[in-house]
Design a protein around this motif. Sequence first.
Motif, PDB file in Angstrom:
ATOM      1  N   GLU A  73     -16.185 -53.015 -58.624  1.00 25.06           N
ATOM      2  CA  GLU A  73     -15.483 -53.915 -59.542  1.00 25.06           C
ATOM      3  C   GLU A  73     -14.190 -53.286 -60.045  1.00 25.06           C
ATOM      4  O   GLU A  73     -13.174 -53.977 -60.194  1.00 25.06           O
ATOM      5  N   LYS A  99     -11.593 -53.574 -57.353  1.00 26.44           N
ATOM      6  CA  LYS A  99     -11.050 -54.928 -57.211  1.00 26.44           C
ATOM      7  C   LYS A  99      -9.852 -55.163 -58.123  1.00 26.44           C
ATOM      8  O   LYS A  99      -8.905 -55.860 -57.755  1.00 26.44           O
ATOM      9  N   VAL A 100      -9.928 -54.622 -59.337  1.00 25.80           N
ATOM     10  CA  VAL A 100      -8.859 -54.878 -60.306  1.00 25.80           C
ATOM     11  C   VAL A 100      -7.833 -53.748 -60.347  1.00 25.80           C
ATOM     12  O   VAL A 100      -6.938 -53.748 -61.195  1.00 25.80           O
ATOM     13  N   SER A 113      -4.286 -55.008 -59.947  1.00 24.02           N
ATOM     14  CA  SER A 113      -3.936 -56.179 -60.758  1.00 24.02           C
ATOM     15  C   SER A 113      -2.903 -55.787 -61.812  1.00 24.02           C
ATOM     16  O   SER A 113      -2.527 -54.617 -61.947  1.00 24.02           O
ATOM     17  N   MET A 154      -8.302 -63.073 -65.462  1.00 24.85           N
ATOM     18  CA  MET A 154      -7.837 -62.282 -64.321  1.00 24.85           C
ATOM     19  C   MET A 154      -9.009 -61.638 -63.584  1.00 24.85           C
ATOM     20  O   MET A 154      -9.024 -61.585 -62.349  1.00 24.85           O
ATOM     21  N   ILE A 155     -10.002 -61.149 -64.317  1.00 24.78           N
ATOM     22  CA  ILE A 155     -11.183 -60.547 -63.677  1.00 24.78           C
ATOM     23  C   ILE A 155     -11.997 -61.611 -62.959  1.00 24.78           C
ATOM     24  O   ILE A 155     -12.447 -61.414 -61.823  1.00 24.78           O
ATOM     25  N   SER A 156     -12.179 -62.758 -63.609  1.00 20.80           N
ATOM     26  CA  SER A 156     -12.926 -63.846 -62.983  1.00 20.80           C
ATOM     27  C   SER A 156     -12.194 -64.399 -61.767  1.00 20.80           C
ATOM     28  O   SER A 156     -12.814 -64.788 -60.769  1.00 20.80           O
ATOM     29  N   ARG A 209     -10.555 -62.907 -59.543  1.00 22.06           N
ATOM     30  CA  ARG A 209     -10.688 -62.097 -58.323  1.00 22.06           C
ATOM     31  C   ARG A 209     -11.777 -62.643 -57.415  1.00 22.06           C
ATOM     32  O   ARG A 209     -11.736 -62.453 -56.191  1.00 22.06           O
ATOM     33  N   GLU A 210     -12.774 -63.336 -57.997  1.00 19.39           N
ATOM     34  CA  GLU A 210     -13.875 -63.872 -57.196  1.00 19.39           C
ATOM     35  C   GLU A 210     -13.635 -65.306 -56.745  1.00 19.39           C
ATOM     36  O   GLU A 210     -14.178 -65.741 -55.740  1.00 19.39           O
ATOM     37  N   GLN A 227     -10.788 -66.649 -55.809  1.00 20.54           N
ATOM     38  CA  GLN A 227      -9.803 -66.742 -54.747  1.00 20.54           C
ATOM     39  C   GLN A 227     -10.453 -66.521 -53.379  1.00 20.54           C
ATOM     40  O   GLN A 227     -11.282 -65.631 -53.195  1.00 20.54           O
ATOM     41  N   GLY A 265     -14.228 -65.881 -52.707  1.00 24.14           N
ATOM     42  CA  GLY A 265     -14.755 -64.544 -52.929  1.00 24.14           C
ATOM     43  C   GLY A 265     -16.138 -64.543 -53.550  1.00 24.14           C
ATOM     44  O   GLY A 265     -16.969 -63.698 -53.228  1.00 24.14           O
ATOM     45  N   LYS A 321     -18.975 -56.819 -64.203  1.00 23.87           N
ATOM     46  CA  LYS A 321     -17.674 -57.377 -64.574  1.00 23.87           C
ATOM     47  C   LYS A 321     -17.452 -57.285 -66.082  1.00 23.87           C
ATOM     48  O   LYS A 321     -16.341 -57.003 -66.546  1.00 23.87           O
TER      49      LYS A 321
END
Length: 254
Positions: free
Chosen positions: A10, A13-14, A17, A76-78, A80-81, A83, A86, A104
């Motif tokens: 996790e 992933k960010v 960002s 922004m964290i949410s 990522r999934e 798009q 995901g 998360k």
Amino acid sequence: MNFLELLKIEFMKVKRSNIIPLIFVAPLLVVASGIANLSSYFTPEYTNAWPAMFIQSALVYAYYLLPFSMIVVCVMISGRETQNNGMLKMLALPISRYMLSLAKFCVLMFYLFMEMVVFLVVFMIAGLIATSSMGITETLPVLYLLKWCAGLFLTTLPCLATMWAITVLFDNPLLSVGLNLLLVIPGVLVANTPFWIAYSYCYSGYLVSCSLHDFTASSPDTAFSLIPFLPCAILIFVLVLVLAVTQFGKKEMR
């Protein structure tokens, strides 16, 4: 896959960002404007300059800028999934969606902690510049600042869990942002009513308001009482976090 490995993923992933630059914006704005406005009233004989600067900076920050920045981080964290499907790809793996949601939220808490660190560092630098330029020799109250910044972090957690739950429940980012904003705006009004205890969006602002009371009151009694605040805050935090964890990815599983 254990929880630590999932947490590491996790954070990866960010990593690229724009969250890191974002958490600098609110502290820089509020500290620079707050201390600049207040320092014009300073004289070399001024006492309690640091508490005055902290309250001046933290009031608007706790009620509005801190929640606003955390709303954006949640989305922004949410995002990522959401798009490129995901979320469906993640749920297809042998991973518990409950653990994924908790991971998360841990990332979210980390960025809240980082923003508080940025606020503290920026405040101390700006405060040292203001006091030295005005000839004030008051010692930097490190323990005082650490205590109130830790209080801001802890009192923001129930609000953060609520924001995350709303972000999970509503797929549309505009809807979740709009709803969270609507809940943040009346926080300063609710804080002045007996219902503040059940409104997590005003907790951090109420804490700073209590620090203002302690700063101006002649009696040594503090305005902030842990009872019944602590049980109520813990209950709200647990309930909304459980809601977020159980509802995360539920729509995609159907």
